[in-house]
Design a protein around this motif. Structure first.
Motif, mmCIF file in Angstrom:
data_model
loop_
_atom_site.group_PDB
_atom_site.id
_atom_site.type_symbol
_atom_site.label_atom_id
_atom_site.label_comp_id
_atom_site.label_asym_id
_atom_site.label_seq_id
_atom_site.Cartn_x
_atom_site.Cartn_y
_atom_site.Cartn_z
ATOM 1 N N LEU A 22 3.051 -54.126 53.463
ATOM 2 C CA LEU A 22 2.544 -54.201 52.137
ATOM 3 C C LEU A 22 3.432 -54.695 51.150
ATOM 4 O O LEU A 22 3.144 -55.719 50.281
ATOM 5 N N SER A 44 -1.869 -51.505 39.385
ATOM 6 C CA SER A 44 -2.262 -50.307 38.768
ATOM 7 C C SER A 44 -1.437 -49.375 38.765
ATOM 8 O O SER A 44 -0.270 -49.415 39.846
ATOM 9 N N GLU A 76 -6.794 -56.085 46.346
ATOM 10 C CA GLU A 76 -6.977 -55.475 45.128
ATOM 11 C C GLU A 76 -5.831 -55.934 44.275
ATOM 12 O O GLU A 76 -6.179 -56.471 43.082
ATOM 13 N N VAL A 77 -4.621 -55.712 44.576
ATOM 14 C CA VAL A 77 -3.592 -56.270 43.643
ATOM 15 C C VAL A 77 -3.382 -57.674 43.428
ATOM 16 O O VAL A 77 -3.503 -57.959 42.355
ATOM 17 N N GLU A 113 -3.428 -42.030 46.122
ATOM 18 C CA GLU A 113 -4.341 -41.641 46.905
ATOM 19 C C GLU A 113 -3.847 -41.565 48.391
ATOM 20 O O GLU A 113 -3.074 -42.334 48.919
ATOM 21 N N PHE A 163 4.862 -45.289 46.171
ATOM 22 C CA PHE A 163 4.295 -45.080 47.502
ATOM 23 C C PHE A 163 5.290 -44.063 48.272
ATOM 24 O O PHE A 163 6.287 -44.195 48.036
ATOM 25 N N ARG A 178 -1.565 -46.587 40.162
ATOM 26 C CA ARG A 178 -1.716 -45.465 41.440
ATOM 27 C C ARG A 178 -1.236 -46.215 42.662
ATOM 28 O O ARG A 178 -1.671 -47.456 42.898
ATOM 29 N N GLN A 224 -7.016 -53.470 52.081
ATOM 30 C CA GLN A 224 -7.693 -53.540 50.651
ATOM 31 C C GLN A 224 -6.934 -53.455 49.464
ATOM 32 O O GLN A 224 -7.270 -54.282 48.678
ATOM 33 N N TYR A 225 -5.967 -52.533 49.657
ATOM 34 C CA TYR A 225 -5.150 -52.253 48.541
ATOM 35 C C TYR A 225 -4.410 -53.434 48.250
ATOM 36 O O TYR A 225 -4.202 -54.096 46.867
ATOM 37 N N LEU A 243 -0.126 -45.238 47.003
ATOM 38 C CA LEU A 243 -0.635 -44.563 48.173
ATOM 39 C C LEU A 243 0.144 -43.616 48.692
ATOM 40 O O LEU A 243 1.531 -43.750 48.779
ATOM 41 N N ARG A 247 -7.363 -49.525 54.735
ATOM 42 C CA ARG A 247 -7.211 -49.298 53.290
ATOM 43 C C ARG A 247 -5.970 -49.986 52.734
ATOM 44 O O ARG A 247 -5.996 -50.537 51.627
ATOM 45 N N ILE A 248 -5.093 -50.251 53.653
ATOM 46 C CA ILE A 248 -3.664 -51.047 53.272
ATOM 47 C C ILE A 248 -3.992 -52.495 52.836
ATOM 48 O O ILE A 248 -3.675 -52.826 51.823
#
Length: 317
Positions: A186, A165, A158-159, A304, A265, A167, A154-155, A169, A151-152
């Motif tokens: 990250l 965004s 995405e950025v 999230e 975060f 939002r 992926q985040y 984590l 997920r990290i």
């Protein structure tokens, strides 16, 4: 090695003049100069002679770079840089221009310095931000935390693809499972992409805020840094000894500004429900459920939750 200028300044001596002529002939037949002449056939002998100093510097820095001893022992006049020559036409005549260009090692150092300037750390061991990261090692170190690591990754992607965004984590997990390490990764990766970031170790930050209470300017500057950073990480939230002023006026102000603007975060041993209970109680005023809920309204909707599972790695080699 003597500089070309030193040799040419002593040309009144026949012996040194011959030496200078030999140096000139050797320079003109150097493979790098021959390659330059082949690339720019419009260069005349007179143009090359007029630019002897540039040619000499060009050859000398190139030779030094071929046997590079490292940045700390760089022998070039402008350490970490080499001479690059370009040829342009000016009023019908070819002219040689030179400029100092950072080598690969210097460029890498400048990139690393730029990354460091984008990251501000409050009480977090900066070695965690400066270490090299291997995605393969991060993923393979503990299979139990693989979903969180994915997920990290992926985040971050995405950025990089779509921008920030509002939002963030919320990394929840037991002691020593690598939550802080993953947040540092990250932060480092997104700093490389040009984003500024702040990471705050909450227990020490809250203690230090007590001294800032009497230094309004320092407090204002600190809060402003946290408000304006592209990425803000509250590390180990829930482990601090909270007081009403920190919760309501410092944390509340920062989160109120950032919500719907920039991602925040968190790493914590608490679930969101457990964190709300923690934020509802202070050593001074006891339990104030509505104030804990008020702050959680600025946290929970904008994160999230990511479960970080695994074994406690602290103290393990």
């Amino acid at each position: 090695m003597e500089s070309l200028g030193e040799l040419l300044s002593q040309m009144k001596s026949p012996g040194l003049r011959r030496r200078s002529e030999e140096l000139t002939a050797k320079l003109m037949n150097d493979p790098l100069v021959l390659e330059l002449r082949a690339r720019y056939p419009e260069l005349s002998d007179s143009q090359l002679t007029l630019n002897m100093a540039k040619l000499y510097q060009y050859v000398q820095t190139s030779r030094h770079c071929d046997s590079c001893p490292g940045l700390e022992r760089c022998p070039n006049d402008f350490p970490g840089h080499y001479t690059k020559l370009t040829v342009e036409s000016f009023h019908g005549a070819a002219t040689i221009n030179d400029r100092q260009v950072p080598c690969n090692l210097q460029a890498q150092r400048e990139r690393e310095l730029a990354i460091k300037k984008r990251i501000h750390s409050f009480y977090v061991d900066e070695r965690a931000l400066e270490e090299g990261y291997s995605e393969v090692e991060i993923m393979g170190k503990d299979r139990e935390r693989a979903p969180a690591v994915s997920r990290i990754f992926q985040y971050i992607n995405e950025v990089k693809a779509s921008g920030l965004s509002p939002r963030g984590l919320y990394l929840e997990g037991h002691f020593g499972t690598g939550k802080t390490f993953l947040m540092c990764y990250l932060l480092h990766e997104l700093a490389k992409a040009g984003y500024s970031g702040v990471i705050v170790y909450m227990p020490e930050f809250v203690e230090d805020l007590k001294s800032m209470f009497q230094d309004n300017q320092k407090l204002k500057e600190t809060v402003e840094i946290m408000k304006q950073a592209d990425l803000l990480i509250f590390d180990d939230i829930g482990a601090e000894n909270l007081n009403p002023w920190v919760r309501d006026h410092v944390m509340g102000s920062i989160l109120n500004f950032r919500m719907n603007r920039k991602p925040t975060f968190y790493t914590s041993n608490y679930s969101l429900k457990g964190l709300e209970k923690h934020l509802s109680f202070t050593s001074k005023d006891g339990e104030e459920i509505h104030k804990g809920q008020r702050l959680m309204d600025r946290i929970a909707p904008f994160v999230e939750v990511v479960q970080v599972r695994g074994v406690n790695k602290r103290g393990l080699k």
